[in-house]
Design a protein around this motif. Structure first.
Motif, PDB file in Angstrom:
ATOM      1  N   UNK A  36      22.275 -28.862 -21.057  1.00  0.00           N
ATOM      2  CA  UNK A  36      22.318 -28.659 -22.593  1.00  0.00           C
ATOM      3  C   UNK A  36      21.429 -29.916 -23.162  1.00  0.00           C
ATOM      4  N   UNK A  37      21.362 -30.876 -22.587  1.00  0.00           N
ATOM      5  CA  UNK A  37      20.434 -32.024 -23.109  1.00  0.00           C
ATOM      6  C   UNK A  37      19.165 -31.785 -22.922  1.00  0.00           C
ATOM      7  N   UNK A  38      18.881 -31.251 -21.749  1.00  0.00           N
ATOM      8  CA  UNK A  38      17.440 -31.070 -21.424  1.00  0.00           C
ATOM      9  C   UNK A  38      16.937 -29.702 -22.194  1.00  0.00           C
ATOM     10  N   UNK A  39      18.004 -28.542 -22.378  1.00  0.00           N
ATOM     11  CA  UNK A  39      17.531 -27.796 -22.958  1.00  0.00           C
ATOM     12  C   UNK A  39      17.224 -27.822 -24.568  1.00  0.00           C
ATOM     13  N   UNK A  40      17.995 -29.048 -25.180  1.00  0.00           N
ATOM     14  CA  UNK A  40      17.637 -29.476 -26.333  1.00  0.00           C
ATOM     15  C   UNK A  40      16.095 -30.097 -26.579  1.00  0.00           C
ATOM     16  N   UNK A  41      15.874 -30.875 -25.485  1.00  0.00           N
ATOM     17  CA  UNK A  41      14.482 -31.627 -25.229  1.00  0.00           C
ATOM     18  C   UNK A  41      13.254 -30.354 -25.381  1.00  0.00           C
ATOM     19  N   UNK A  42      13.824 -29.432 -24.288  1.00  0.00           N
ATOM     20  CA  UNK A  42      12.668 -28.212 -24.379  1.00  0.00           C
ATOM     21  C   UNK A  42      12.361 -27.400 -25.455  1.00  0.00           C
ATOM     22  N   UNK A  43      13.731 -27.282 -26.438  1.00  0.00           N
ATOM     23  CA  UNK A  43      13.499 -26.973 -27.600  1.00  0.00           C
ATOM     24  C   UNK A  43      13.175 -27.781 -28.746  1.00  0.00           C
ATOM     25  N   UNK A  44      12.849 -28.929 -28.719  1.00  0.00           N
ATOM     26  CA  UNK A  44      12.180 -30.043 -29.702  1.00  0.00           C
ATOM     27  C   UNK A  44      10.731 -29.751 -29.335  1.00  0.00           C
ATOM     28  N   UNK A  45      10.290 -29.550 -27.968  1.00  0.00           N
ATOM     29  CA  UNK A  45       8.913 -29.215 -27.723  1.00  0.00           C
ATOM     30  C   UNK A  45       8.317 -27.917 -28.457  1.00  0.00           C
ATOM     31  N   UNK A  46       9.070 -26.916 -28.367  1.00  0.00           N
ATOM     32  CA  UNK A  46       9.005 -25.497 -29.009  1.00  0.00           C
ATOM     33  C   UNK A  46      10.181 -24.741 -28.962  1.00  0.00           C
ATOM     34  N   UNK A  47      10.409 -24.027 -30.294  1.00  0.00           N
ATOM     35  CA  UNK A  47      11.668 -23.225 -30.179  1.00  0.00           C
ATOM     36  C   UNK A  47      11.150 -22.067 -31.225  1.00  0.00           C
ATOM     37  N   UNK A  48      11.563 -21.019 -30.900  1.00  0.00           N
ATOM     38  CA  UNK A  48      11.905 -19.850 -31.764  1.00  0.00           C
ATOM     39  C   UNK A  48      12.962 -18.993 -31.593  1.00  0.00           C
ATOM     40  N   UNK A  49      13.535 -18.532 -32.433  1.00  0.00           N
ATOM     41  CA  UNK A  49      14.869 -17.543 -32.241  1.00  0.00           C
ATOM     42  C   UNK A  49      14.217 -16.328 -31.479  1.00  0.00           C
ATOM     43  N   UNK A  50      12.898 -16.153 -30.951  1.00  0.00           N
ATOM     44  CA  UNK A  50      12.542 -14.875 -30.173  1.00  0.00           C
ATOM     45  C   UNK A  50      12.648 -15.015 -28.886  1.00  0.00           C
ATOM     46  N   UNK A  51      12.696 -16.351 -28.699  1.00  0.00           N
ATOM     47  CA  UNK A  51      12.823 -16.842 -27.026  1.00  0.00           C
ATOM     48  C   UNK A  51      14.204 -17.545 -26.768  1.00  0.00           C
ATOM     49  N   UNK A  52      14.518 -17.585 -25.325  1.00  0.00           N
ATOM     50  CA  UNK A  52      15.627 -18.445 -24.867  1.00  0.00           C
ATOM     51  C   UNK A  52      15.063 -19.465 -23.793  1.00  0.00           C
ATOM     52  N   UNK A  53      15.164 -20.738 -24.144  1.00  0.00           N
ATOM     53  CA  UNK A  53      14.502 -21.668 -22.988  1.00  0.00           C
ATOM     54  C   UNK A  53      15.669 -21.954 -21.960  1.00  0.00           C
ATOM     55  N   UNK A  54      15.010 -21.831 -20.667  1.00  0.00           N
ATOM     56  CA  UNK A  54      16.100 -21.903 -19.524  1.00  0.00           C
ATOM     57  C   UNK A  54      15.547 -23.060 -18.820  1.00  0.00           C
ATOM     58  N   UNK A  55      16.580 -24.087 -18.371  1.00  0.00           N
ATOM     59  CA  UNK A  55      16.033 -25.141 -17.651  1.00  0.00           C
ATOM     60  C   UNK A  55      16.426 -25.017 -16.124  1.00  0.00           C
ATOM     61  N   UNK A  56      15.267 -25.179 -15.542  1.00  0.00           N
ATOM     62  CA  UNK A  56      15.230 -24.561 -13.915  1.00  0.00           C
ATOM     63  C   UNK A  56      16.134 -25.813 -13.011  1.00  0.00           C
ATOM     64  N   UNK A  57      15.350 -27.046 -13.341  1.00  0.00           N
ATOM     65  CA  UNK A  57      15.817 -28.135 -12.459  1.00  0.00           C
ATOM     66  C   UNK A  57      15.327 -29.531 -13.033  1.00  0.00           C
ATOM     67  N   UNK A  58      15.838 -30.511 -12.728  1.00  0.00           N
ATOM     68  CA  UNK A  58      15.524 -31.959 -13.261  1.00  0.00           C
ATOM     69  C   UNK A  58      15.508 -32.782 -11.939  1.00  0.00           C
ATOM     70  N   UNK A  59      14.408 -33.658 -12.031  1.00  0.00           N
ATOM     71  CA  UNK A  59      14.364 -34.844 -11.025  1.00  0.00           C
ATOM     72  C   UNK A  59      14.596 -36.021 -11.570  1.00  0.00           C
ATOM     73  N   UNK A  60      15.604 -36.843 -11.165  1.00  0.00           N
ATOM     74  CA  UNK A  60      15.905 -38.186 -11.509  1.00  0.00           C
ATOM     75  C   UNK A  60      14.853 -39.220 -10.809  1.00  0.00           C
ATOM     76  N   UNK A  61      14.030 -39.904 -11.799  1.00  0.00           N
ATOM     77  CA  UNK A  61      12.759 -40.718 -10.877  1.00  0.00           C
ATOM     78  C   UNK A  61      13.309 -42.146 -10.695  1.00  0.00           C
ATOM     79  N   UNK A  62      13.977 -42.754 -11.719  1.00  0.00           N
ATOM     80  CA  UNK A  62      14.639 -44.048 -11.782  1.00  0.00           C
ATOM     81  C   UNK A  62      15.780 -44.372 -11.148  1.00  0.00           C
TER      82      UNK A  62
END
Length: 239
Positions: A36-62
């Motif tokens: 949900x936190x990552x979905x919120x970040x993606x929706x801060x990049x771009x969001x419209x009620x027309x679409x649903x953002x789906x997070x596929x994977x995350x990689x921890x670098x540090x």
């Protein structure tokens, strides 16, 4: 993947709290970001009620490191109190996500222009997002930039499996499920060589109802279409 973006998100601190226990008192971050936190970040990049953002994977670098701070949060009844918050320090992640059309919003069918939504999404990422980016909570300012997922070296490369226990996957809202409930999803993620592959929200089996809720109303009278926004950006010369 179709309609996908890949980006790096980073900041000085992150606070990914359990939404079921974060009201008041001390706060302790999860060791990794929730879906949900990552979905919120993606929706801060771009969001419209027309679409649903789906997070596929995350990689921890540090490396996962934590730091505690004394905070003076505002109490709900007024005034300040003292509390101890434990943050992730120097968090940096690579994220892969994509969008699909929200079929629970038939009233937004007029705005289903897949190519233009994808172009706007990529342009918004290049610009650093359309809204401010945060890692969990508002005091944790963050930044996004395009990347190639898996290209940069990471601390957990070849590290093996880390079982993260039971944690929140995300929140179900009525306009994305068709059910008039606010629900929370739980799951048991495993980080493999620094990568967490998220299961789609619809196949989470641990779902609990939090409250009754009605979807917000959107239509062409209060939402600018992708066609209009894209044409507006073309006029500004945005690439």
């Amino acid at each position: 993947m179709r309609n996908a973006i890949e980006f790096r998100v980073y900041g000085d601190y992150a606070l990914f709290t359990d939404p079921l226990t974060k009201l008041g008192g001390e706060k302790l971050t999860y060791s990794v970001p929730t879906y949900q936190a990552l979905k919120g970040i993606v929706e801060s990049i771009y969001w419209k009620p027309t679409i649903t953002m789906v997070v596929d994977k995350v990689r921890v670098l540090n490396a996962i490191r934590m730091e505690s701070k004394g905070i003076r949060p505002i109490e709900y009844g007024g005034g300040n109190t003292l509390a101890n918050y434990t943050y992730l320090k120097d968090p940096c992640y690579e994220v892969q996500a994509h969008f699909i059309f929200n079929l629970h919003r038939p009233e937004m069918e007029y705005d289903r222009n897949e190519n233009k939504h994808h172009n706007i999404l990529k342009r918004s990422l290049l610009a650093g997002g359309r809204r401010d980016i945060f890692l969990g909570t508002r005091e944790c300012q963050a930044y996004v930039e395009p990347c190639v997922f898996g290209e940069a070296p990471g601390f957990y490369d070849s590290y093996g499996d880390i079982h993260l226990g039971n944690m929140v996957h995300g929140i179900n809202y009525p306009d994305e499920t068709g059910r008039n409930h606010l629900e929370v999803r739980l799951w048991n993620p495993v980080m493999k060589d620094g990568v967490i592959e998220f299961i789609p929200p619809e196949i989470c089996t641990q779902v609990r109802i939090i409250a009754d809720m009605q979807p917000k109303q959107f239509d062409e009278n209060n939402v600018q279409s992708a066609d209009e926004l894209f044409a507006e950006w073309e006029g500004w010369g945005m690439k």
